[in-house]
Design an enzyme around this catalytic site. Structure first.
Site, short mmCIF file in Angstrom:
data_model
loop_
_atom_site.label_atom_id
_atom_site.label_comp_id
_atom_site.label_asym_id
_atom_site.label_seq_id
_atom_site.Cartn_x
_atom_site.Cartn_y
_atom_site.Cartn_z
N SER A 145 2.50 -8.97 -1.05
CA SER A 145 1.30 -8.18 -1.43
C SER A 145 1.49 -6.76 -0.93
O SER A 145 0.87 -6.31 0.03
CB SER A 145 0.05 -8.81 -0.81
N GLY B 75 0.74 -3.77 -1.55
CA GLY B 75 -0.29 -2.76 -1.33
C GLY B 75 -0.89 -2.81 0.06
O GLY B 75 -1.42 -1.80 0.55
N ASP B 76 -0.83 -3.96 0.71
CA ASP B 76 -1.40 -4.07 2.06
C ASP B 76 -0.55 -3.37 3.12
O ASP B 76 -1.05 -2.50 3.83
CB ASP B 76 -1.63 -5.54 2.41
N PRO B 77 0.71 -3.74 3.29
CA PRO B 77 1.48 -3.04 4.32
C PRO B 77 1.73 -1.57 4.00
O PRO B 77 1.81 -0.75 4.91
CB PRO B 77 2.79 -3.82 4.41
N GLY C 11 -1.36 0.01 5.13
CA GLY C 11 -1.38 0.02 6.59
C GLY C 11 -0.48 1.09 7.17
O GLY C 11 -0.84 1.77 8.15
#
Lengths: 401, 364
Positions: free
Chosen positions: A170, A172-174, A177
């Site tokens: 996924s 887009g999350d890291p 972040g």
């Protein structure tokens, strides 16, 4: 060794992956990260498998453990009428707040960014959400995998004729972040000069789209943008080639005519004959035939054998590493990338290391992920300086829960 | 985007950039956007095309290779993505003992500057393979074709390992600068692009870290949501929590089965996912994707509109957020390009170089 974030206290209101990943980076860089949780609504990551020993329990999630290492956990029921005032008292003692709820959530609890900064003008507030806090789709919800589709990244992965295709995580999350942590550091250094905090408003879909910058520019200029598959217009051979072993692959990229001569010699040594193809245009024209020979050659060897032989001749090649390959990789081990942490309930286990190594400024995994509410005493009694009586009352009322 | 003023986290900092590829170029762009004076040293054989240079070299000046040695002494930050051997050949410090007390040196390399593979020759595709994400990036299953686990890994578009490395390099630069605020002295940052990817690969690492495994254990693919064929194109849905599923069933309406499952618990839904999925696919095939997207989102359903790059350029939401900037390209025209998320102070000139911004130029 000193650290730029020593003495920096972070209130982590993060949920699931993106926000906690940003706060994890800050913890690795030396910040004191206080993770707000609640037993009344347990972080989704605590309930995400796999679990150690395959026992489903909120203290056994590996994903939570790796993403929340080095933080302190305290429990506060944000829906309790007195929670708002405790959060505001806490931000008065913090430098940074990280949150990644949908934009409507914190305002509904009376703790939006302006209220937080009114209480502490030096505060840096990182607000992250899938689509950002403004714009017609600001309230739309997403996970990191949705953002690959939304930002166009899935449309250029894979081959022509394939449906939109995700990257393996996924993403887009890291990515969000990492951008978030980067912005927090920039804001902290800005604060050193201005004396003022700021509110950072990050849209994760824009983070993914920014990593396609020149392809978006080319599209705007009506230049062709090809789906990537595993090929390059600038090199051939170039791709993932199957090797001996179950689902074993090696990546090979042969740059330049000199590189091709060296690589072709390697094939000829093993009696694999390919067209001479001295120029890139020749090799691209004969790509299918060359690929067939390279694939037949690599299929007889392990990925590491191909890699070592190519690297000896200064040809870029590397095995397609699996997750267990990474954990047992000797290069990463030599660099200390998987330190062992001892986590209560779970026991000792490696976690992936910090994103960077610092010399003269320490970046390191500070410890295991906390148990739910493990640091309630520290946060409520030491940081917030509640009396024993007030703390007991908070417990009894379901405020500290 | 910040609420009241642009950030200038790198103001007053002089950065000497040695960028062979996109990693140091992106780190340099981020620092330039944050107010640093960035001077780029031309590198022979630089792996950056005209469009990439137009984007990543904004806000920077360049110098002649001959004057680089002089400039090294006056730089606050040296930013390099050169191969470690090339960095050593240019006398760039590769150990903290070699770094002057007033300086920060940032290396962004495929494997870091230490370790047994530090000197390996790498390209974009081999870096993607080394970081652990390529193995998990496969074609989706299609009827009548080999399963995805048997198909070839896929390369990410757009030289992702270098760009992620550039972000990590910029992060490291700010980290070192913050440390120097209170504790002067030499600093060096070693950003390995393999490690940046591996740090991001947490979801696929976890099963192997927290359970007893041995090298060579098979790796299952991560399970994600449903990519569906709507009446007029693809739509992506990933329902995780009970209220997501209920939103989806409400959207579908009463069609003979959805009203029944709407009362199920999350455990029941998860246990019967394989039976439900074809029914959802059948409904989607008869429904316009705009309807699924907007009406699904109104019901709290995490649903994404798969966009082409053309679609992204035409997306109203990004326009209204002011996401786009303009960049001058080699033929003199300008094209739209993404602003740097959060970090763009709105001061980067559209064209390469920083001459239009007096006070930024370095050396003067």
């Amino acid at each position: 060794m000193s650290s730029g974030l020593s003495g920096i206290r972070v209130l982590d209101l993060g949920w699931a992956w993106a926000g906690p990943f940003a706060a994890m980076i800050l913890a690795d860089l030396g910040a004191d990260v206080l993770k707000l949780e609640s037993a009344t609504r347990i972080d989704r990551l605590r309930l995400s498998g796999p679990f150690s020993d395959n026992v489903m329990h909120h203290e056994r999630s590996g994903f939570f453990g790796i993403c929340n290492r080095g933080k302190k956990s305290f429990t506060l029921n944000l829906k309790h009428p007195r929670a708002r005032s405790l959060v505001l008292d806490l931000v008065a003692r913090c430098d940074v707040v990280v949150e990644n709820f949908a934009p409507r959530v914190l305002p509904s609890l009376g703790i939006d960014a302006s209220a937080l900064r009114e209480r502490n003008p030096r505060l840096v507030v990182l607000r992250m959400s899938g689509y950002g806090a403004t714009g017609p789709e600001r309230d739309y919800v997403s996970y990191g995998d949705h953002l690959l589709y939304a930002a166009g990244a899935a449309s250029v992965t894979g081959a022509d004729g394939d449906p939109p295709t995700q990257l393996g995580i996924s993403y887009g999350d890291p990515v969000g972040g990492l951008y978030g942590a980067l912005a927090v550091l920039a804001a902290l250094r800005d604060r050193e000069r201005s004396g003022r905090g700021t509110t950072i408003e990050l849209s994760q879909v824009e983070g993914v789209a920014s990593l396609l910058a020149t392809s978006l520019m080319a599209t705007d200029a009506q230049l062709p943008v090809m789906r990537t598959v595993d090929k390059s217009p600038d090199m051939h051979p170039h791709g993932f080639y199957r090797c001996a072993g179950q689902d074993a692959w090696v990546a090979i990229a042969v740059r330049g005519d000199d590189g091709w001569r060296r690589f072709r010699d390697l094939l000829l040594t093993d009696k694999f004959v390919v067209p001479e193809s001295p120029l890139l245009a020749d090799r691209l024209a004969a790509a299918a035939e060359i690929d067939r020979v390279v694939a037949a050659w690599s299929a007889q060897q392990s990925p590491w054998t191909v890699t070592e032989r190519c690297q000896r001749d200064k040809i870029a090649a590397f095995p397609v590493l699996t997750a267990p390959d990474l954990v047992f990789d000797d290069h990463l081990a030599a660099r200390g990338f998987f330190p062992i942490v001892h986590r209560a309930v779970v026991g000792p286990a490696p976690v992936s290391g910090p994103l960077i190594k610092g010399y003269g400024c320490a970046a390191s995994v500070k410890g295991p992920a906390p148990l739910l509410g493990e640091h309630n005493d520290y946060v409520f009694k030491q940081v917030l300086e509640l009396t024993d009586e007030a703390y007991g009352q908070g417990l009894a009322e379901g405020l500290i829960a | 985007v910040t609420d009241d003023r642009p950030l200038r986290g790198a103001s007053g900092i002089r950065v000497l950039e040695f960028s062979h590829g996109l990693a140091a170029a992106y780190a340099g762009l981020i620092l330039a956007s944050q107010g640093a004076r960035v001077c780029r040293v031309p590198i022979e054989g630089r792996n950056v095309d005209q469009l990439q240079a137009a984007y990543y070299d904004r806000g920077k000046v360049s110098t002649s290779p001959g004057s680089a040695a002089t400039l090294i002494a006056s730089a606050d930050v040296i930013l390099s993505d050169l191969h470690p051997a090339d960095a050593r050949a240019r006398s760039l410090p590769t150990s903290i003992e070699q770094v002057p007390a007033t300086q920060t040196v940032v290396h962004i390399t495929p494997f870091g500057i230490t370790g047994p593979r530090a000197d390996y020759v790498m390209e974009d595709i081999t870096e993607w393979a080394a970081g652990g994400l390529a193995y998990a990036t496969r074609r989706l299953d299609r009827a009548g074709e080999p399963e995805a686990s048997e198909s070839s890994p896929l390369l990410a578009h757009g030289r992702q390992p270098e760009l992620l490395g550039g972000m990590a390099g910029a992060l490291g630069t700010f980290f070192a600068l913050l440390t120097r605020e209170h504790d002067p002295g030499p600093r060096m940052i070693d950003a390995s692009r393999q490690e940046v990817q591996a740090a991001m690969a947490q979801a696929i690492l976890v099963p192997f870290i927290w359970n007893s495994i041995v090298p060579g254990s098979p790796q299952a693919r991560t399970t994600q949501g449903m990519l569906l064929e709507a009446a007029d194109g693809h739509i992506y849905i990933r329902a995780v929590e009970l209220h997501h599923w209920r939103g989806l069933f409400e959207l579908i309406g009463d069609n003979g089965w959805s009203a029944d499952v709407a009362s199920w618990s999350l455990e029941m839904i998860n246990a019967n996912k394989e039976a439900i999925a074809p029914l959802i696919a059948l409904w989607a095939a008869q429904t316009p994707r705009d309807y699924i997207y907007h009406e699904g989102q109104k019901r709290g359903l995490p649903v994404a509109m798969p966009r082409t790059l053309d679609d992204v350029l035409a997306w109203t939401h990004l326009y209204e957020r002011g996401f786009w900037t303009h960049v001058a390209v080699h033929d003199g025209s300008t094209v739209r390009a993404p602003a740097l998320p959060v970090l763009d102070a709105g001061e980067l000139p559209p064209e390469r170089g920083a001459a239009s911004h007096p006070g930024r130029a370095w050396p003067e």
